[in-house]
Motif scaffolding. Structure first.
Motif, short mmCIF file in Angstrom:
data_model
loop_
_atom_site.label_atom_id
_atom_site.label_comp_id
_atom_site.label_asym_id
_atom_site.label_seq_id
_atom_site.Cartn_x
_atom_site.Cartn_y
_atom_site.Cartn_z
N THR A 145 0.84 -1.20 0.00
CA THR A 145 0.00 0.00 0.00
C THR A 145 0.88 1.25 0.00
O THR A 145 1.84 1.35 0.76
CB THR A 145 -0.92 0.02 1.23
OG1 THR A 145 -1.70 -1.17 1.24
CG2 THR A 145 -1.82 1.25 1.21
N HIS A 146 0.54 2.20 -0.85
CA HIS A 146 1.30 3.45 -0.89
C HIS A 146 0.39 4.59 -0.42
O HIS A 146 -0.83 4.56 -0.60
CB HIS A 146 1.81 3.74 -2.31
CG HIS A 146 0.75 3.73 -3.36
ND1 HIS A 146 0.49 2.62 -4.14
CD2 HIS A 146 -0.14 4.68 -3.75
CE1 HIS A 146 -0.49 2.90 -4.98
NE2 HIS A 146 -0.90 4.13 -4.75
N SER A 147 1.01 5.57 0.17
CA SER A 147 0.27 6.71 0.70
C SER A 147 0.01 7.73 -0.40
O SER A 147 0.91 8.06 -1.18
CB SER A 147 1.06 7.37 1.84
OG SER A 147 0.44 8.58 2.23
N LEU A 148 -1.23 8.24 -0.46
CA LEU A 148 -1.55 9.29 -1.42
C LEU A 148 -0.95 10.62 -1.03
O LEU A 148 -1.04 11.60 -1.78
CB LEU A 148 -3.07 9.42 -1.56
CG LEU A 148 -3.80 8.19 -2.15
CD1 LEU A 148 -5.30 8.45 -2.19
CD2 LEU A 148 -3.28 7.86 -3.53
N SER A 149 -0.35 10.68 0.16
CA SER A 149 0.31 11.92 0.61
C SER A 149 1.79 11.93 0.27
O SER A 149 2.48 12.93 0.52
CB SER A 149 0.15 12.08 2.13
OG SER A 149 -1.22 12.15 2.48
N SER A 150 2.31 10.84 -0.29
CA SER A 150 3.73 10.79 -0.60
C SER A 150 4.02 11.67 -1.82
O SER A 150 3.14 11.97 -2.63
CB SER A 150 4.17 9.35 -0.87
OG SER A 150 3.48 8.83 -1.99
N VAL A 181 3.25 10.54 -5.58
CA VAL A 181 1.86 10.43 -6.03
C VAL A 181 1.22 11.81 -5.91
O VAL A 181 1.27 12.42 -4.85
CB VAL A 181 1.07 9.41 -5.19
CG1 VAL A 181 -0.37 9.31 -5.72
CG2 VAL A 181 1.73 8.06 -5.21
N ARG A 182 0.62 12.29 -6.99
CA ARG A 182 -0.09 13.57 -6.95
C ARG A 182 -1.45 13.34 -7.60
O ARG A 182 -1.56 13.22 -8.82
CB ARG A 182 0.68 14.65 -7.69
CG ARG A 182 2.10 14.83 -7.14
CD ARG A 182 2.79 16.01 -7.73
NE ARG A 182 4.23 15.90 -7.58
CZ ARG A 182 5.10 16.81 -8.00
NH1 ARG A 182 4.66 17.90 -8.59
NH2 ARG A 182 6.39 16.63 -7.84
N THR A 183 -2.45 13.24 -6.75
CA THR A 183 -3.77 12.84 -7.22
C THR A 183 -4.86 13.73 -6.66
O THR A 183 -4.64 14.52 -5.73
CB THR A 183 -4.06 11.38 -6.80
OG1 THR A 183 -3.93 11.28 -5.38
CG2 THR A 183 -3.11 10.41 -7.49
N LEU A 184 -6.04 13.56 -7.23
CA LEU A 184 -7.26 14.18 -6.73
C LEU A 184 -8.26 13.07 -6.44
O LEU A 184 -8.49 12.20 -7.27
CB LEU A 184 -7.84 15.14 -7.77
CG LEU A 184 -9.16 15.83 -7.38
CD1 LEU A 184 -8.93 16.87 -6.29
CD2 LEU A 184 -9.81 16.46 -8.60
N MET A 185 -8.82 13.10 -5.23
CA MET A 185 -9.81 12.09 -4.83
C MET A 185 -11.18 12.76 -4.74
O MET A 185 -11.31 13.86 -4.19
CB MET A 185 -9.45 11.46 -3.48
CG MET A 185 -10.54 10.51 -2.95
SD MET A 185 -10.25 9.96 -1.25
CE MET A 185 -8.91 8.83 -1.52
N GLY A 186 -12.19 12.09 -5.29
CA GLY A 186 -13.56 12.53 -5.12
C GLY A 186 -14.36 11.44 -4.42
O GLY A 186 -14.21 10.26 -4.74
N PHE A 187 -15.18 11.82 -3.44
CA PHE A 187 -15.98 10.81 -2.74
C PHE A 187 -17.24 11.46 -2.18
O PHE A 187 -17.29 12.67 -1.93
CB PHE A 187 -15.18 10.14 -1.62
CG PHE A 187 -14.75 11.09 -0.52
CD1 PHE A 187 -15.53 11.27 0.62
CD2 PHE A 187 -13.58 11.81 -0.64
CE1 PHE A 187 -15.14 12.14 1.62
CE2 PHE A 187 -13.18 12.69 0.36
CZ PHE A 187 -13.96 12.85 1.49
N THR A 188 -18.25 10.59 -1.98
CA THR A 188 -19.53 11.04 -1.43
C THR A 188 -19.66 10.55 0.00
O THR A 188 -19.41 9.38 0.30
CB THR A 188 -20.69 10.49 -2.28
OG1 THR A 188 -20.56 10.94 -3.61
CG2 THR A 188 -22.03 10.96 -1.72
N SER A 189 -20.02 11.47 0.90
CA SER A 189 -20.26 11.14 2.29
C SER A 189 -21.68 11.55 2.63
O SER A 189 -22.00 12.75 2.61
CB SER A 189 -19.26 11.86 3.20
OG SER A 189 -19.52 11.59 4.56
#
Length: 482
Positions: free
Chosen positions: A370-375, A378-386
């Motif tokens: 598992t890799h951290s998205l904060s490293s 990695v430069r990403t955008l996450m979208g999620f529904t709560s």
């Protein structure tokens, strides 16, 4: 040297090599060659104060030209006595064979003939003219040729003057176009600067409002925590009292407790205005790339279509080779393309998926853990529904509430270490983290995320370079849902 050669050499010495006529107002250049002043000045059209000598190609300074009055006198004299010299040559002309006075000219053999030569078998079928007639015809033909050449020369001079004027005209037109471009771009720059100032002002006001709201909710939460602490202390005191007194006060205590428990927990997330940037989509589309998925990197729980531009989660993992490139723990697949320089843009249709991750990563990213998205790799955008709200998250920009995003545009500038995410439907900026230099080759990154009871099983689709978010047919469902 015979008289013919003497006359020929004299004509050469008294003739300008430019106009091929006797000198008129001759001048001497610093290289010792002489020319008519007007002929030499014509050679310098458009060349400034210097030109090269037509004879030896040395550099001539116009200011160094020296008049040659003696050559002018000789040239005038030569022009005057030239015809008489030619007549003398005709009078002295003899045939080569009999050394008799030449009276005729054979056109075929180009020879002077005497009376004896003219009746020989050698010239029987040739056109033979009296010498005076031949000379007259020759002069006439040469004069015609000279006239034609002069007309031709005049046409070329006119064309030269036209080209010189056209050069000046084109310089003026080019300058005018340049000024127009500068003026138009200044207007565009000013328009964009005004837009920037407006959005910064709106951002400052929203920041102030969000901070005030957070402060208000902090104060409210503090009061709620104090009320809960006080209630907990009261309940603990009631528990220490005798049973009868505890039971008598329990009804009021439970009522107050129910009131406190019914209070909702309010957490504030910042909401920002949409930042529309004029001309953004037109600029980005020029850098659009056709991105395809690399099946060798796909997690076994991801299904790729035949075109390698769509991914979908499956609960039953596929039987795939456990190669070094494949992601084992993360629901991730990389793009086939690798970037080490330049500017690049692509769009990803996430549709109505309730959770997704898109962006880029360095090619050296770990695949077997598992890799951290904060490293940094990695430069990403996450979208999620709560619950009913939609959120976006980036390791550098943090969490913030947003309207649902259906198509994400991703732009990178490798040399600047820059990445930005856009809402491709309305052409607005989602986020643009601070630039950080890339440490090696980078690749497009896609993750479907593990599903939960609130998520759906939609696909992530990479848009082809021939389509964009403006294509209503291609994105009809996303637009309608929005």
């Amino acid at each position: 040297m015979d008289i013919k050669s003497l006359i020929k050499n004299l004509n050469i010495e008294l003739t300008c090599s430019i106009c091929l006529d006797y000198f008129t107002d001759p001048v001497i250049a610093n290289c010792s060659h002489s020319f008519c002043r007007e002929c030499l000045l014509q050679c310098m059209w458009g060349a400034g104060d210097t030109l090269t000598c037509p004879e030896c190609r040395q550099l001539i300074q116009i200011s160094n030209l020296v008049p040659n009055p003696n050559l002018q006198k000789l040239s005038t004299a030569g022009k005057t006595i030239g015809p008489h010299l030619l007549q003398s040559m005709v009078a002295l002309a003899t045939c080569d064979q009999h050394w008799e006075k030449a009276k005729f000219f054979c056109e075929e053999d180009r020879k002077l003939l005497c009376d004896s030569c003219s009746i020989t078998q050698e010239h029987r079928d040739h056109r033979i003219l009296p010498l005076d007639n031949a000379i007259a015809e020759g002069k006439e033909k040469l004069q015609e040729t000279s006239n034609m050449l002069q007309k031709k020369q005049e046409k070329f001079k006119i064309a030269f003057r036209c080209m010189r004027n056209r050069k000046i005209y084109f310089r003026e037109i080019a300058y005018a176009f340049k000024e127009s471009i500068i003026n138009e771009n200044e207007k565009m720059h000013q328009f964009l600067w005004d837009e920037e100032a407006l959005y910064l002002q709106i951002l400052d006001e929203e920041s102030k409002d969000n901070l005030e709201e957070i402060e208000e909710k902090k104060t409210k939460l503090t009061q709620q925590i104090q009320n809960l602490q006080q209630m907990i202390l009261e309940i603990e005191k009631r528990l220490d009292k005798n049973p009868l007194e505890m039971l008598q006060d329990m009804k009021n205590t439970l009522a107050r407790n129910e009131e406190l428990l019914s209070q909702k927990l309010e957490v504030s997330y910042p909401i920002w205005s949409i930042c529309y940037i004029t001309g953004l989509q037109e600029m980005l589309i020029s850098f659009q790339r056709n991105i395809t998925l690399d099946p060798d990197t796909a997690n076994p729980h991801l299904i790729l279509n035949e075109e390698l531009n769509s991914i979908k989660y499956t609960s039953v993992p596929k039987d795939l080779p456990d190669n070094e490139e494949r992601f084992d723990c993360c629901l991730t697949v990389l793009g086939t393309q690798t970037f080490t320089s330049g500017k690049h843009y692509w769009e990803v249709n996430v549709g109505d998926k309730t959770e997704w991750i898109v962006g880029i990563c360095e090619n050296s990213i770990s695949r077997k853990e598992t890799h951290s998205l904060s490293s940094k790799d990695v430069r990403t955008l996450m979208g999620f529904t709560s619950e009913k709200d939609f959120f976006l998250w980036n390791s550098q920009c943090g969490f913030y509430e947003s309207e649902p995003i259906h198509v994400v545009g991703i732009f990178i500038d490798y040399e600047k270490g820059h990445i930005a995410f856009y809402n491709s439907i309305d052409g607005s900026l989602i986020c643009s983290p601070p630039n950080i230099a890339f440490q090696g080759p980078i690749r497009p990154y896609f993750s479907s995320c593990y599903p939960n009871e609130n998520s759906n099983s939609g696909s992530i689709i990479i848009c082809s370079g021939s389509k964009s978010a403006n294509d209503v047919n291609y994105y009809g469902n996303a637009l309608n849902d929005k």
